[in-house]
Design a protein around this motif. Sequence first.
Motif, PDB file in Angstrom:
ATOM      1  N   LYS A  29       0.786  -1.229   0.000  1.00  0.00           N
ATOM      2  CA  LYS A  29       0.000   0.000   0.000  1.00  0.00           C
ATOM      3  C   LYS A  29       0.821   1.283   0.000  1.00  0.00           C
ATOM      4  CE  LYS A  29      -3.905  -2.093   2.356  1.00  0.00           C
ATOM      5  NZ  LYS A  29      -4.802  -2.008   3.498  1.00  0.00           N
ATOM      6  N   THR A  30       2.060   1.251   0.487  1.00  0.00           N
ATOM      7  CA  THR A  30       2.865   2.473   0.592  1.00  0.00           C
ATOM      8  C   THR A  30       4.333   2.196   0.315  1.00  0.00           C
ATOM      9  OG1 THR A  30       3.397   2.245   2.945  1.00  0.00           O
ATOM     10  CG2 THR A  30       1.324   3.383   2.411  1.00  0.00           C
ATOM     11  N   ILE A  31       5.047   3.259   0.035  1.00  0.00           N
ATOM     12  CA  ILE A  31       6.506   3.200   0.017  1.00  0.00           C
ATOM     13  C   ILE A  31       7.017   4.322   0.913  1.00  0.00           C
ATOM     14  CG2 ILE A  31       6.795   2.130  -2.245  1.00  0.00           C
ATOM     15  CD1 ILE A  31       7.410   4.918  -3.379  1.00  0.00           C
ATOM     16  N   THR A  32       8.169   4.090   1.480  1.00  0.00           N
ATOM     17  CA  THR A  32       8.857   5.102   2.268  1.00  0.00           C
ATOM     18  C   THR A  32      10.167   5.399   1.560  1.00  0.00           C
ATOM     19  OG1 THR A  32       7.843   4.289   4.303  1.00  0.00           O
ATOM     20  CG2 THR A  32       9.822   5.650   4.541  1.00  0.00           C
ATOM     21  N   PHE A  33      10.471   6.678   1.425  1.00  0.00           N
ATOM     22  CA  PHE A  33      11.679   7.055   0.687  1.00  0.00           C
ATOM     23  C   PHE A  33      12.294   8.315   1.274  1.00  0.00           C
ATOM     24  CE2 PHE A  33       7.977   8.831  -1.435  1.00  0.00           C
ATOM     25  CZ  PHE A  33       8.335  10.144  -1.720  1.00  0.00           C
ATOM     26  N   ARG A  93      -7.105  16.383   3.762  1.00  0.00           N
ATOM     27  CA  ARG A  93      -6.737  14.965   3.796  1.00  0.00           C
ATOM     28  C   ARG A  93      -7.142  14.221   2.528  1.00  0.00           C
ATOM     29  NH1 ARG A  93      -7.841  12.282   9.615  1.00  0.00           N
ATOM     30  NH2 ARG A  93      -8.485  14.255  10.469  1.00  0.00           N
ATOM     31  N   ALA A  94      -8.221  14.652   1.896  1.00  0.00           N
ATOM     32  CA  ALA A  94      -8.676  13.978   0.675  1.00  0.00           C
ATOM     33  C   ALA A  94      -7.662  14.119  -0.456  1.00  0.00           C
ATOM     34  CB  ALA A  94     -10.023  14.552   0.236  1.00  0.00           C
ATOM     35  N   ASN A  95      -6.824  15.141  -0.401  1.00  0.00           N
ATOM     36  CA  ASN A  95      -5.820  15.369  -1.435  1.00  0.00           C
ATOM     37  C   ASN A  95      -4.411  14.974  -0.978  1.00  0.00           C
ATOM     38  OD1 ASN A  95      -5.231  16.236  -4.095  1.00  0.00           O
ATOM     39  ND2 ASN A  95      -4.525  18.205  -3.328  1.00  0.00           N
ATOM     40  N   ALA A  96      -4.288  14.390   0.218  1.00  0.00           N
ATOM     41  CA  ALA A  96      -2.981  13.996   0.750  1.00  0.00           C
ATOM     42  C   ALA A  96      -2.382  12.876  -0.094  1.00  0.00           C
ATOM     43  CB  ALA A  96      -3.107  13.541   2.199  1.00  0.00           C
ATOM     44  N   ASN A 119      -4.087   6.072   0.605  1.00  0.00           N
ATOM     45  CA  ASN A 119      -5.332   6.454  -0.051  1.00  0.00           C
ATOM     46  C   ASN A 119      -5.088   6.522  -1.561  1.00  0.00           C
ATOM     47  OD1 ASN A 119      -3.884   8.802  -0.407  1.00  0.00           O
ATOM     48  ND2 ASN A 119      -5.273  10.128   0.716  1.00  0.00           N
ATOM     49  N   THR A 120      -6.069   6.973  -2.312  1.00  0.00           N
ATOM     50  CA  THR A 120      -5.940   7.014  -3.772  1.00  0.00           C
ATOM     51  C   THR A 120      -4.780   7.888  -4.227  1.00  0.00           C
ATOM     52  OG1 THR A 120      -8.312   6.649  -4.002  1.00  0.00           O
ATOM     53  CG2 THR A 120      -7.171   7.559  -5.911  1.00  0.00           C
ATOM     54  N   GLY A 122      -2.061   8.801  -2.590  1.00  0.00           N
ATOM     55  CA  GLY A 122      -0.788   8.204  -2.210  1.00  0.00           C
ATOM     56  C   GLY A 122      -0.416   7.023  -3.094  1.00  0.00           C
ATOM     57  N   ARG A 123      -1.398   6.217  -3.429  1.00  0.00           N
ATOM     58  CA  ARG A 123      -1.129   5.080  -4.316  1.00  0.00           C
ATOM     59  C   ARG A 123      -0.763   5.552  -5.713  1.00  0.00           C
ATOM     60  NH1 ARG A 123      -5.806   1.449  -1.756  1.00  0.00           N
ATOM     61  NH2 ARG A 123      -4.611   0.769   0.043  1.00  0.00           N
ATOM     62  N   GLU A 124      -1.381   6.650  -6.153  1.00  0.00           N
ATOM     63  CA  GLU A 124      -1.006   7.223  -7.450  1.00  0.00           C
ATOM     64  C   GLU A 124       0.450   7.662  -7.428  1.00  0.00           C
ATOM     65  OE1 GLU A 124      -3.809  10.399  -8.027  1.00  0.00           O
ATOM     66  OE2 GLU A 124      -5.412   9.049  -8.660  1.00  0.00           O
ATOM     67  N   LEU A 125       0.852   8.329  -6.358  1.00  0.00           N
ATOM     68  CA  LEU A 125       2.245   8.765  -6.233  1.00  0.00           C
ATOM     69  C   LEU A 125       3.178   7.557  -6.171  1.00  0.00           C
ATOM     70  CD1 LEU A 125       4.411  10.950  -5.868  1.00  0.00           C
ATOM     71  CD2 LEU A 125       3.900  10.919  -3.411  1.00  0.00           C
ATOM     72  N   MET A 126       2.824   6.552  -5.378  1.00  0.00           N
ATOM     73  CA  MET A 126       3.637   5.343  -5.275  1.00  0.00           C
ATOM     74  C   MET A 126       3.795   4.687  -6.645  1.00  0.00           C
ATOM     75  SD  MET A 126       3.084   1.931  -2.932  1.00  0.00           S
ATOM     76  CE  MET A 126       1.784   1.181  -3.906  1.00  0.00           C
ATOM     77  N   ASP A 127       2.697   4.524  -7.378  1.00  0.00           N
ATOM     78  CA  ASP A 127       2.758   3.898  -8.695  1.00  0.00           C
ATOM     79  C   ASP A 127       3.612   4.704  -9.663  1.00  0.00           C
ATOM     80  OD1 ASP A 127       1.193   1.821  -7.817  1.00  0.00           O
ATOM     81  OD2 ASP A 127      -0.659   2.551  -8.763  1.00  0.00           O
ATOM     82  N   MET A 128       3.493   6.019  -9.613  1.00  0.00           N
ATOM     83  CA  MET A 128       4.303   6.848 -10.519  1.00  0.00           C
ATOM     84  C   MET A 128       5.789   6.724 -10.205  1.00  0.00           C
ATOM     85  SD  MET A 128       2.114  10.298 -11.361  1.00  0.00           S
ATOM     86  CE  MET A 128       1.817  10.816  -9.680  1.00  0.00           C
ATOM     87  N   ILE A 129       6.134   6.590  -8.924  1.00  0.00           N
ATOM     88  CA  ILE A 129       7.534   6.421  -8.546  1.00  0.00           C
ATOM     89  C   ILE A 129       8.030   5.046  -8.965  1.00  0.00           C
ATOM     90  CG2 ILE A 129       9.117   6.177  -6.590  1.00  0.00           C
ATOM     91  CD1 ILE A 129       7.461   8.405  -5.191  1.00  0.00           C
ATOM     92  N   LEU A 130       7.246   4.004  -8.648  1.00  0.00           N
ATOM     93  CA  LEU A 130       7.692   2.627  -8.913  1.00  0.00           C
ATOM     94  C   LEU A 130       7.555   2.219 -10.371  1.00  0.00           C
ATOM     95  CD1 LEU A 130       6.196   0.794  -5.802  1.00  0.00           C
ATOM     96  CD2 LEU A 130       8.568   1.516  -6.163  1.00  0.00           C
TER      97      LEU A 130
END
Length: 175
Positions: A29-33, A93-96, A119-120, A122-130
């Motif tokens: 669900k998340t990445i830490t970087f 928080r909805a845009n976090a 959340n949505t 954060g997952r978008e950001l994670m997917d774009m990074i990975l």
Amino acid sequence: MNNAKLLGYIMGENLGIQVKPKIISKTDKTITFDAVLQEGNKKNRNGRIYPSVLIESGFNSPFVRERLITNSWFGEAEHPMEDDPKRLVRLDRANACHIVRSWSRDGDTFNGRVQTTANTRGRELMDMILENDLITGFSLRGFGPVKKTNEGDIVVQPFRMIAYDGVTHPSHNPA
């Protein structure tokens, strides 16, 4: 600096650095970087200088310290595009898309340990990074006065840090 002329106040500012994040851990669900959040004592693309001592005092403010302790210092996906000052100083928080977990200083460079939100956004950001090899950029959202020196430099004065938002084009240039 005492002879500097007050120009106005800033509400939001693009001033992060875009660099490839160093991934520390990953779950489903998340990445830490680790990422660079900001540089101090350097004129940015917007022609402003943020003194490093001022940035550090922002990180040590009661507002930021409390949010770091409670794991609630999140940033949004891009800066809010609204004119309402009340919205600009409030986190939605909805845009976090991430939470800044900690910070460190290396000279005039300020780094952060950042975790994507589960959340949505954060997952978008994670997917774009990975998946898309996104080079991250962060931008300070805060408010406070700016002054122009006799030399023509625009220097930010004591201000209140709100968040480091994830942005597409921050004003600090990593080159």
